[in-house]
Design an enzyme around this catalytic site. Structure first.
Site, mmCIF file in Angstrom:
data_model
loop_
_atom_site.group_PDB
_atom_site.id
_atom_site.type_symbol
_atom_site.label_atom_id
_atom_site.label_comp_id
_atom_site.label_asym_id
_atom_site.label_seq_id
_atom_site.Cartn_x
_atom_site.Cartn_y
_atom_site.Cartn_z
ATOM 1 N N ASP A 22 0.829 -1.214 0.000
ATOM 2 C CA ASP A 22 0.000 0.000 0.000
ATOM 3 C C ASP A 22 0.862 1.263 0.000
ATOM 4 O O ASP A 22 1.996 1.257 0.486
ATOM 5 C CB ASP A 22 -0.923 -0.028 1.235
ATOM 6 C CG ASP A 22 -2.081 0.940 1.089
ATOM 7 O OD1 ASP A 22 -2.384 1.369 -0.041
ATOM 8 O OD2 ASP A 22 -2.688 1.285 2.130
ATOM 9 N N ARG A 26 0.048 7.781 -2.569
ATOM 10 C CA ARG A 26 0.523 8.861 -1.690
ATOM 11 C C ARG A 26 2.000 9.159 -1.941
ATOM 12 O O ARG A 26 2.424 10.304 -1.947
ATOM 13 C CB ARG A 26 0.301 8.475 -0.214
ATOM 14 C CG ARG A 26 -1.120 8.765 0.265
ATOM 15 C CD ARG A 26 -1.430 8.058 1.544
ATOM 16 N NE ARG A 26 -1.646 6.623 1.293
ATOM 17 C CZ ARG A 26 -1.678 5.707 2.238
ATOM 18 N NH1 ARG A 26 -1.470 6.041 3.492
ATOM 19 N NH2 ARG A 26 -1.913 4.449 1.925
ATOM 20 N N HIS A 39 2.795 3.622 -8.860
ATOM 21 C CA HIS A 39 2.645 2.197 -9.198
ATOM 22 C C HIS A 39 3.869 1.684 -9.969
ATOM 23 O O HIS A 39 4.340 0.586 -9.727
ATOM 24 C CB HIS A 39 1.370 1.967 -10.020
ATOM 25 C CG HIS A 39 0.112 2.301 -9.273
ATOM 26 N ND1 HIS A 39 -0.098 1.922 -7.968
ATOM 27 C CD2 HIS A 39 -1.001 2.994 -9.634
ATOM 28 C CE1 HIS A 39 -1.285 2.359 -7.561
ATOM 29 N NE2 HIS A 39 -1.846 3.018 -8.556
ATOM 30 N N LEU A 133 10.741 -20.521 -4.706
ATOM 31 C CA LEU A 133 9.706 -19.665 -4.114
ATOM 32 C C LEU A 133 8.391 -19.740 -4.904
ATOM 33 O O LEU A 133 8.388 -19.681 -6.128
ATOM 34 C CB LEU A 133 10.208 -18.211 -4.100
ATOM 35 C CG LEU A 133 9.210 -17.140 -3.653
ATOM 36 C CD1 LEU A 133 8.917 -17.238 -2.164
ATOM 37 C CD2 LEU A 133 9.739 -15.738 -3.987
ATOM 38 N N GLU A 209 0.733 -13.330 12.281
ATOM 39 C CA GLU A 209 1.285 -12.182 13.009
ATOM 40 C C GLU A 209 1.202 -10.992 12.068
ATOM 41 O O GLU A 209 1.619 -11.074 10.908
ATOM 42 C CB GLU A 209 2.745 -12.448 13.404
ATOM 43 C CG GLU A 209 2.914 -13.571 14.398
ATOM 44 C CD GLU A 209 2.207 -13.308 15.725
ATOM 45 O OE1 GLU A 209 2.133 -12.131 16.140
ATOM 46 O OE2 GLU A 209 1.728 -14.271 16.338
HETATM 47 C C1 IPE Z 1 -5.527 -2.662 -0.468
HETATM 48 O O1 IPE Z 1 -5.167 -1.334 -0.596
HETATM 49 C C2 IPE Z 1 -5.436 -3.362 -1.790
HETATM 50 C C3 IPE Z 1 -4.096 -3.479 -2.343
HETATM 51 C C4 IPE Z 1 -2.981 -3.116 -1.786
HETATM 52 C C5 IPE Z 1 -4.040 -4.121 -3.620
HETATM 53 P P1 IPE Z 1 -6.246 -0.172 -0.782
HETATM 54 O O2 IPE Z 1 -5.500 1.086 -0.858
HETATM 55 O O3 IPE Z 1 -7.158 -0.504 -1.891
HETATM 56 O O4 IPE Z 1 -7.065 -0.283 0.591
HETATM 57 P P2 IPE Z 1 -7.932 0.824 1.361
HETATM 58 O O5 IPE Z 1 -8.930 1.350 0.386
HETATM 59 O O6 IPE Z 1 -6.998 1.872 1.826
HETATM 60 O O7 IPE Z 1 -8.541 0.074 2.499
HETATM 61 C C1 IPE Z 2 -1.409 0.299 -3.410
HETATM 62 O O1 IPE Z 2 -1.199 1.662 -3.410
HETATM 63 C C2 IPE Z 2 -1.560 -0.286 -4.794
HETATM 64 C C3 IPE Z 2 -2.929 -0.651 -5.157
HETATM 65 C C4 IPE Z 2 -3.966 -0.647 -4.365
HETATM 66 C C5 IPE Z 2 -3.141 -1.070 -6.529
HETATM 67 P P1 IPE Z 2 -2.412 2.672 -3.468
HETATM 68 O O2 IPE Z 2 -2.742 2.945 -4.885
HETATM 69 O O3 IPE Z 2 -3.563 2.180 -2.649
HETATM 70 O O4 IPE Z 2 -1.780 3.964 -2.806
HETATM 71 P P2 IPE Z 2 -2.438 4.912 -1.718
HETATM 72 O O5 IPE Z 2 -2.920 4.048 -0.603
HETATM 73 O O6 IPE Z 2 -3.554 5.631 -2.397
HETATM 74 O O7 IPE Z 2 -1.329 5.808 -1.299
HETATM 75 MG MG MG Z 3 -4.046 2.397 -0.688
#
Ligand code: IPE
Ligand code: IPE
Ligand code: MG
Length: 251
Positions: A22, A26, A39, A133, A209
């Site tokens: 995640d 941001r 990404h 893996l 965990e």
């Molecule tokens: C969870 O992240 C899904 C992935 C990392 C693929 P999101 O960014 O979609 O989750 P929320 O919306 O913050 O819960």
């Molecule tokens: C995780 O990063 C990747 C996917 C969910 C595809 P985000 O795209 O959710 O990035 P944030 O959480 O908005 O920063």
């Molecule tokens: Mg996210």
């Protein structure tokens, strides 16, 4: 070898690590860039962490790459992510093979555009005999989708007389999940400072965990992985028992 790497007890590694990758959006915004830029950089982290897990001898690594809810993001981001997925697989499949890594996919593949599904199927086929893996990509995945799917398939089996209601036990349910071939994750990492599961492996994480870090996914590297594993190795996993019960009987 880094100091952190040296500290890891190689005889007590988690067999299966699952990661919610995640914070790409941001990370990019903080640099004044478009979310897709985040990404793209996230792919470098994937490469580094896959390599780190393979080097350590981790057996299973599951990466949450796209949730069923992520389909609701703006179209340009969804399209950008699909294209990134396809180009990454195309570029990486050779190195997966070279490193004896077997690719798996869990999720609702019917939602993927044909070109992405075809590319994935090809990569699954090319890596299927690898014995190192196991890299499990959770794509168009959510825990609730998976459980619903399992319940429907169990109901079908009962209707067709292949299964009786009395015979349904935890193993049956496990068998109908898309993770039936994999052990449950022992360590779940989420990057970027969010403290939630976001519909990831709801059933399988029962006794995992959980490790949360503020590091955004594009900045996450092997050293961060080692920190998470070291933290994991300091935990006492009781599975409902007391500490005293965990002591070796004759030790
Ligand atoms: C969870 O992240 C899904 C992935 C990392 C693929 P999101 O960014 O979609 O989750 P929320 O919306 O913050 O819960
Ligand atoms: C995780 O990063 C990747 C996917 C969910 C595809 P985000 O795209 O959710 O990035 P944030 O959480 O908005 O920063
Ligand atoms: Mg996210």
């Amino acid at each position: 070898m880094s100091a952190l790497h040296e500290k890891i007890d190689k005889s007590r590694l988690p067999r299966h690590i699952a990661i919610i990758m995640d914070g790409n959006g941001r990370w990019a915004r903080e640099k004044g860039e478009d979310r897709l830029f985040g990404h793209y950089h996230g792919v470098e982290s994937v490469r580094d962490i896959v390599e780190g897990c393979a080097e350590l001898g981790i057996e299973y690594l599951t990466l949450y790459a796209f949730s069923t809810e992520n389909w609701d993001r703006p179209e340009y981001e969804v399209v950008g992510l699909m294209e990134l997925l396809v180009s990454t697989i195309r570029k990486e499949v050779e190195s997966l093979n070279k490193n004896n890594i077997r690719l798996h996919v869990i999720g609702d593949m019917s939602m993927l555009p044909d070109y992405a599904r075809n590319e994935l199927n090809e990569a699954l086929e090319i890596t299927k005999n690898n014995t190192g893996l196991n890299l499990v990509m959770a794509l168009s995945y959510s825990g609730r989708w998976e459980l619903l799917n399992a319940v429907k398939n169990i109901a079908h089996a009962v209707k067709q007389g292949k299964l009786t209601v009395e015979a349904i036990d935890q193993d049956t349910l496990q068998h109908y999940l898309c993770t039936s071939e994999f052990p449950d994750p022992e360590l779940m990492i989420r990057t970027s400072g969010e403290y939630r599961i976001s519909n990831f492996l709801l059933y399988q994480l029962a006794y995992a965990e959980l490790y949360f870090t503020n590091v955004r996914w594009p900045d996450f590297r092997k050293e961060n992985l080692y920190e998470a594993i070291l933290d994991f190795q300091q935990r006492e996993r009781r599975f409902g028992k007391t500490s005293e019960q965990l002591l070796p009987v004759n030790g």
